[in-house]
Design an enzyme around this catalytic site. Structure first.
Site, PDB file in Angstrom:
ATOM      1  N   ASN A   1      -3.207   5.463  -1.013  1.00 23.16           N
ATOM      2  CA  ASN A   1      -4.326   5.110  -1.567  1.00 23.16           C
ATOM      3  C   ASN A   1      -5.124   4.366  -0.230  1.00 23.16           C
ATOM      4  OD1 ASN A   1      -6.692   3.829  -2.723  1.00 23.16           O
ATOM      5  ND2 ASN A   1      -5.451   2.464  -4.116  1.00 23.16           N
TER       6      ASN A   1
ATOM      7  N   LYS B   1      -7.965   3.270  -0.169  1.00 23.32           N
ATOM      8  CA  LYS B   1      -9.214   2.283  -0.659  1.00 23.32           C
ATOM      9  C   LYS B   1     -10.389   2.026   0.044  1.00 23.32           C
ATOM     10  CE  LYS B   1      -5.322  -0.733  -2.344  1.00 23.32           C
ATOM     11  NZ  LYS B   1      -4.811  -1.941  -2.738  1.00 23.32           N
TER      12      LYS B   1
ATOM     13  N   HIS C   1      -7.251   1.173 -11.719  1.00 24.18           N
ATOM     14  CA  HIS C   1      -6.665   0.455 -10.463  1.00 24.18           C
ATOM     15  C   HIS C   1      -7.180  -1.069 -10.739  1.00 24.18           C
ATOM     16  CE1 HIS C   1      -5.669  -1.359  -6.539  1.00 24.18           C
ATOM     17  NE2 HIS C   1      -4.833  -0.259  -6.474  1.00 24.18           N
TER      18      HIS C   1
ATOM     19  N   GLU D   1      -7.991  -3.301  -8.828  1.00 26.94           N
ATOM     20  CA  GLU D   1      -9.359  -3.765  -8.007  1.00 26.94           C
ATOM     21  C   GLU D   1     -10.479  -3.286  -8.694  1.00 26.94           C
ATOM     22  OE1 GLU D   1      -7.832  -2.015  -4.428  1.00 26.94           O
ATOM     23  OE2 GLU D   1      -6.655  -3.802  -4.138  1.00 26.94           O
TER      24      GLU D   1
ATOM     25  N   GLU E   1       1.725  -1.546 -11.081  1.00 30.67           N
ATOM     26  CA  GLU E   1       1.447  -2.296  -9.620  1.00 30.67           C
ATOM     27  C   GLU E   1       1.312  -3.783 -10.187  1.00 30.67           C
ATOM     28  OE1 GLU E   1      -0.519   0.073  -6.400  1.00 30.67           O
ATOM     29  OE2 GLU E   1      -1.850  -0.049  -7.898  1.00 30.67           O
TER      30      GLU E   1
ATOM     31  N   GLY F   1      -1.420  -5.767  -1.714  1.00 30.48           N
ATOM     32  CA  GLY F   1      -1.881  -6.290  -0.504  1.00 30.48           C
ATOM     33  C   GLY F   1      -1.383  -7.770  -0.167  1.00 30.48           C
TER      34      GLY F   1
ATOM     35  N   SER G   1       2.547  -3.493  -2.045  1.00 30.82           N
ATOM     36  CA  SER G   1       2.948  -3.751  -0.755  1.00 30.82           C
ATOM     37  C   SER G   1       4.159  -2.903  -0.596  1.00 30.82           C
ATOM     38  CB  SER G   1       3.527  -5.489  -0.560  1.00 30.82           C
ATOM     39  OG  SER G   1       2.586  -6.426  -0.694  1.00 30.82           O
TER      40      SER G   1
ATOM     41  N   GLY H   1      -0.782   1.355  -0.693  1.00 34.56           N
ATOM     42  CA  GLY H   1      -2.302   1.011   0.121  1.00 34.56           C
ATOM     43  C   GLY H   1      -2.105   0.825   1.401  1.00 34.56           C
TER      44      GLY H   1
HETATM   45  P1  PGA Z   1      -1.017  -2.299  -0.937  1.00 37.79           P
HETATM   46  O1  PGA Z   1      -1.783  -1.742  -2.339  1.00 37.79           O
HETATM   47  O2  PGA Z   1       0.157  -1.157  -0.873  1.00 37.79           O
HETATM   48  O3  PGA Z   1      -1.711  -2.407   0.154  1.00 37.79           O
HETATM   49  O4  PGA Z   1      -0.266  -3.414  -1.716  1.00 37.79           O
HETATM   50  C1  PGA Z   1      -1.304  -0.658  -3.338  1.00 37.79           C
HETATM   51  C2  PGA Z   1      -2.362  -0.459  -4.128  1.00 37.79           C
HETATM   52  O5  PGA Z   1      -3.441  -1.108  -4.607  1.00 37.79           O
HETATM   53  O6  PGA Z   1      -2.659   0.915  -4.825  1.00 37.79           O
END
Ligand code: PGA
Length: 248
Positions: free
Chosen positions: A10, A12, A91, A93, A163, A169, A208, A229
């Site tokens: 992803n 983003k 998601h 976000e 998640e 993140g 992460s 991500g």
């Molecule tokens: P991250 O994001 O690996 O940077 O934690 C994962 C995601 O939000 O899909």
């Protein structure tokens, strides 16, 4: 549980010509894994060469609308036309920054399902939920849209991504055993709604994920892949994750 692990990148709102180029040059797919790359949709067409390497493409979101005066929206048909066969939905976000609620997320699932896009429905709990012992309730209630929909065809192309919001993140992850117990509860709930999926339901862990930690998640029974991500913005790190997933 499922036959092959699924690894999803992803991007983003990241990437440009350089990242597109590095993905095109990389060898991502491996026997034993399914790989999906979800760049910003504007790069889908350029990345279509990955389809020849057995890598699938996806979008990070889609419109609830099919066609018409919806400025800025990207429809499910448009994703398909650009070579995308997958989409992320719900998601955290998008839930937090774009106020997407359960009703809209359900409409997106339905919009994807109408054209046969495969969907990755993202669910997760906040740190407050986790600390107060209500993580499971928070996560499982996000699956209630599947009950409301009352449409067994929604399960045909469904993948779930668990998640924890506090792990996205941040460099912090759920422990593999906490993730495993949440995945087991998610599987139980989905199978109580539709046993047609059987062992083919894939539940991904995200938050992460890195080459260093992904193996410990994939060794758990109910973890069938990872949603990546930050670590997918470096193609050699992402390739390592794909290799580890292929070996688990
Ligand atoms: P991250 O994001 O690996 O940077 O934690 C994962 C995601 O939000 O899909």
């Amino acid at each position: 549980m499922a036959e092959k692990n699924l690894v999803v990148a992803n991007w983003k709102c990241n990437g440009g010509a350089e990242l597109v180029d590095s993905y095109l040059k990389a060898f991502l797919a491996l026997e034993g894994t399914d790989v999906v790359v979800c760049p910003p949709v504007i790069f889908l067409t350029q990345l279509q060469a990955l389809l020849r390497k057995n890598v699938s493409l996806g979008a990070q979101d889609l419109s609830t609308f099919e066609v018409g005066p919806y400025t800025g929206d990207i429809s499910s048909e448009m994703i398909l036309e650009c070579g995308g066969t997958w989409t992320l939905i719900g998601h955290s976000e998008r839930r937090a920054l774009h106020q997407e609620g359960q009703a809209e997320i359900l409409q997106k699932l339905q919009a994807a399902n109408r054209v046969g896009l495969k969907t990755i429905l993202c669910v997760g709990e906040t740190l407050d939920h986790r600390r107060s012992g209500s993580a499971e309730e928070a996560v499982l209630s996000q699956l209630d849209i599947l009950i409301e929909a009352n449409d067994s065809t929604l399960f045909d192309n469904l993948t779930i991504a668990y998640e924890p919001i506090w792990a996205i993140g941040t460099g912090q992850t759920a422990s593999p055993s906490d993730a495993q117990s949440m995945h087991a509860r998610i599987r139980e709930k989905i199978l109580s709604l539709s046993d047609a999926l059987g062992d083919n339901l894939r539940i991904l862990y995200g938050g992460s994920v890195s080459a260093d930690n992904c193996g410990s998640f994939l060794n758990e029974d109910d973890i069938d892949g990872v949603l990546v991500g930050g670590s997918c913005l470096n193609v050699s790190e992402f390739e390592k994750i794909v290799r580890i997933c292929g070996a688990c």
